[in-house]
Design an enzyme around this catalytic site. Sequence first.
Site, PDB file in Angstrom:
ATOM      1  N   LYS A   1       0.828  -1.206   0.000  1.00 50.38           N
ATOM      2  CA  LYS A   1       0.000   0.000   0.000  1.00 50.38           C
ATOM      3  C   LYS A   1       0.863   1.257   0.000  1.00 50.38           C
ATOM      4  O   LYS A   1       0.519   2.239  -0.647  1.00 50.38           O
ATOM      5  CB  LYS A   1      -0.932   0.029   1.224  1.00 50.38           C
ATOM      6  CG  LYS A   1      -1.972  -1.088   1.254  1.00 50.38           C
ATOM      7  CD  LYS A   1      -3.025  -0.844   2.333  1.00 50.38           C
ATOM      8  CE  LYS A   1      -2.465  -0.874   3.746  1.00 50.38           C
ATOM      9  NZ  LYS A   1      -2.003  -2.196   4.204  1.00 50.38           N
TER      10      LYS A   1
ATOM     11  N   ARG B   1     -10.473   0.863   8.515  1.00 50.26           N
ATOM     12  CA  ARG B   1     -10.149  -0.544   8.739  1.00 50.26           C
ATOM     13  C   ARG B   1     -11.292  -1.295   9.392  1.00 50.26           C
ATOM     14  O   ARG B   1     -11.194  -2.502   9.593  1.00 50.26           O
ATOM     15  CB  ARG B   1      -8.927  -0.640   9.650  1.00 50.26           C
ATOM     16  CG  ARG B   1      -7.591  -0.836   8.919  1.00 50.26           C
ATOM     17  CD  ARG B   1      -6.510  -0.797   9.983  1.00 50.26           C
ATOM     18  NE  ARG B   1      -5.293  -1.467   9.631  1.00 50.26           N
ATOM     19  CZ  ARG B   1      -4.230  -0.860   9.104  1.00 50.26           C
ATOM     20  NH1 ARG B   1      -4.274   0.414   8.799  1.00 50.26           N
ATOM     21  NH2 ARG B   1      -3.131  -1.554   8.883  1.00 50.26           N
TER      22      ARG B   1
ATOM     23  N   ARG C   1      11.400  -9.169   4.549  1.00 52.48           N
ATOM     24  CA  ARG C   1      11.521  -7.816   5.086  1.00 52.48           C
ATOM     25  C   ARG C   1      12.238  -7.838   6.441  1.00 52.48           C
ATOM     26  O   ARG C   1      13.102  -7.018   6.701  1.00 52.48           O
ATOM     27  CB  ARG C   1      10.108  -7.237   5.250  1.00 52.48           C
ATOM     28  CG  ARG C   1      10.042  -5.763   5.414  1.00 52.48           C
ATOM     29  CD  ARG C   1       8.735  -5.208   4.846  1.00 52.48           C
ATOM     30  NE  ARG C   1       7.692  -5.113   5.857  1.00 52.48           N
ATOM     31  CZ  ARG C   1       6.459  -4.661   5.607  1.00 52.48           C
ATOM     32  NH1 ARG C   1       6.096  -4.320   4.387  1.00 52.48           N
ATOM     33  NH2 ARG C   1       5.572  -4.591   6.552  1.00 52.48           N
TER      34      ARG C   1
ATOM     35  N   ARG D   1      10.210  -2.078  11.824  1.00 57.30           N
ATOM     36  CA  ARG D   1       9.170  -1.557  12.700  1.00 57.30           C
ATOM     37  C   ARG D   1       8.955  -2.544  13.830  1.00 57.30           C
ATOM     38  O   ARG D   1       9.054  -3.743  13.642  1.00 57.30           O
ATOM     39  CB  ARG D   1       7.876  -1.443  11.881  1.00 57.30           C
ATOM     40  CG  ARG D   1       7.586  -0.048  11.431  1.00 57.30           C
ATOM     41  CD  ARG D   1       6.529  -0.036  10.365  1.00 57.30           C
ATOM     42  NE  ARG D   1       5.323  -0.785  10.720  1.00 57.30           N
ATOM     43  CZ  ARG D   1       4.288  -0.907   9.899  1.00 57.30           C
ATOM     44  NH1 ARG D   1       4.325  -0.359   8.700  1.00 57.30           N
ATOM     45  NH2 ARG D   1       3.232  -1.586  10.253  1.00 57.30           N
TER      46      ARG D   1
ATOM     47  N   ARG E   1      -1.499  -9.054  12.824  1.00 60.85           N
ATOM     48  CA  ARG E   1      -2.039  -7.987  11.969  1.00 60.85           C
ATOM     49  C   ARG E   1      -2.806  -8.584  10.804  1.00 60.85           C
ATOM     50  O   ARG E   1      -3.854  -8.075  10.397  1.00 60.85           O
ATOM     51  CB  ARG E   1      -0.899  -7.085  11.458  1.00 60.85           C
ATOM     52  CG  ARG E   1      -0.493  -6.032  12.495  1.00 60.85           C
ATOM     53  CD  ARG E   1       0.937  -5.563  12.311  1.00 60.85           C
ATOM     54  NE  ARG E   1       1.210  -5.033  10.996  1.00 60.85           N
ATOM     55  CZ  ARG E   1       2.394  -5.110  10.389  1.00 60.85           C
ATOM     56  NH1 ARG E   1       3.407  -5.719  10.974  1.00 60.85           N
ATOM     57  NH2 ARG E   1       2.551  -4.590   9.210  1.00 60.85           N
TER      58      ARG E   1
HETATM   59  P1  ADP Z   1       0.160  -2.330   7.963  1.00 62.69           P
HETATM   60  O1  ADP Z   1      -0.867  -2.135   6.891  1.00 62.69           O
HETATM   61  O2  ADP Z   1       1.452  -2.876   7.438  1.00 62.69           O
HETATM   62  O3  ADP Z   1      -0.346  -3.114   9.143  1.00 62.69           O
HETATM   63  P2  ADP Z   1      -0.049   0.461   8.967  1.00 62.69           P
HETATM   64  O4  ADP Z   1       1.090   1.409   9.057  1.00 62.69           O
HETATM   65  O5  ADP Z   1      -1.180   0.822   8.085  1.00 62.69           O
HETATM   66  O6  ADP Z   1       0.623  -0.926   8.545  1.00 62.69           O
HETATM   67  O7  ADP Z   1      -0.641   0.194  10.449  1.00 62.69           O
HETATM   68  C1  ADP Z   1       0.169  -0.159  11.540  1.00 62.69           C
HETATM   69  C2  ADP Z   1      -0.680  -0.344  12.798  1.00 62.69           C
HETATM   70  O8  ADP Z   1      -1.304   0.888  13.152  1.00 62.69           O
HETATM   71  C3  ADP Z   1      -1.832  -1.326  12.684  1.00 62.69           C
HETATM   72  O9  ADP Z   1      -1.427  -2.657  12.928  1.00 62.69           O
HETATM   73  C4  ADP Z   1      -2.778  -0.802  13.791  1.00 62.69           C
HETATM   74  O10 ADP Z   1      -2.334  -1.196  15.056  1.00 62.69           O
HETATM   75  C5  ADP Z   1      -2.619   0.696  13.675  1.00 62.69           C
HETATM   76  N1  ADP Z   1      -3.595   1.294  12.740  1.00 62.69           N
HETATM   77  C6  ADP Z   1      -3.310   1.918  11.559  1.00 62.69           C
HETATM   78  N2  ADP Z   1      -4.425   2.350  10.947  1.00 62.69           N
HETATM   79  C7  ADP Z   1      -5.463   1.981  11.751  1.00 62.69           C
HETATM   80  C8  ADP Z   1      -6.879   2.118  11.664  1.00 62.69           C
HETATM   81  N3  ADP Z   1      -7.465   2.714  10.601  1.00 62.69           N
HETATM   82  N4  ADP Z   1      -7.633   1.605  12.667  1.00 62.69           N
HETATM   83  C9  ADP Z   1      -7.064   0.994  13.715  1.00 62.69           C
HETATM   84  N5  ADP Z   1      -5.748   0.829  13.876  1.00 62.69           N
HETATM   85  C10 ADP Z   1      -4.936   1.311  12.903  1.00 62.69           C
END
Ligand code: ADP
Length: 193
Positions: free
Chosen positions: A13, A88, A127, A135, A146
């Site tokens: 993404k 999400r 990764r 991270r 996740r």
């Molecule tokens: P990835 O898609 O690789 O999991 P992101 O950077 O989008 O990475 O998200 C990292 C973390 O941040 C998620 O695992 C969650 O804990 C939190 N997070 C991000 N966006 C949201 C969201 N829209 N709602 C709830 N938690 C979120």
Amino acid sequence: MYIVLIGPPGAGKGTQSQHITEYLGIPHLSTGEMLREAIAQRTPTGRHAEPYISRGDLVPDPVVVEIVGERLQQPDCARGALFDGYPRTEGQAESLSEFLEQRGKQLDVAIEIAVDDEELLRRIVGRARTASRPRTDDTPEKFANRLRRFHEETSPLLAYYEERGLLERIDGIGSPDEVWRHTKQAIDARLQD
Ligand code: ADP
């Protein structure tokens, strides 16, 4: 254009977001980045979000809805935005459409970057091995959590947007440029509508 990007962790993404925001000249709103920034700044929001993120769980809707709401008030979001990793949950999706509606706007398209679990697990192992400063939520165990959260809480959004005629499904397997070519085609088709 207001665009939502949906895909499991590791789908690419971030890369597609860069292409899209550059192509359309719209701001990139990544809730993951906003939350990591809040944690780094030790804000109350950051302190609240940290334990969820470090487990690989979703941060509660009210926290996320608030930071996105604040960001959307900024003038650069008046003509469009790319939402990366937001919404999400169905609650977040409802709140986003209400927010846009109140301002006489609407979502133009939800782009799904589809990658199967087997390929995602291969990517995350690679990764973890090559990243110098991964991270904290990128360990294989947290990644697995996740991914499970994605299937349980986020993938119902695909049907939600499909029912509303907004979903474009892109095959996320292939080179980043190949995926971008397909993503761009989907955006161009919606631009003509
Ligand atoms: P990835 O898609 O690789 O999991 P992101 O950077 O989008 O990475 O998200 C990292 C973390 O941040 C998620 O695992 C969650 O804990 C939190 N997070 C991000 N966006 C949201 C969201 N829209 N709602 C709830 N938690 C979120």
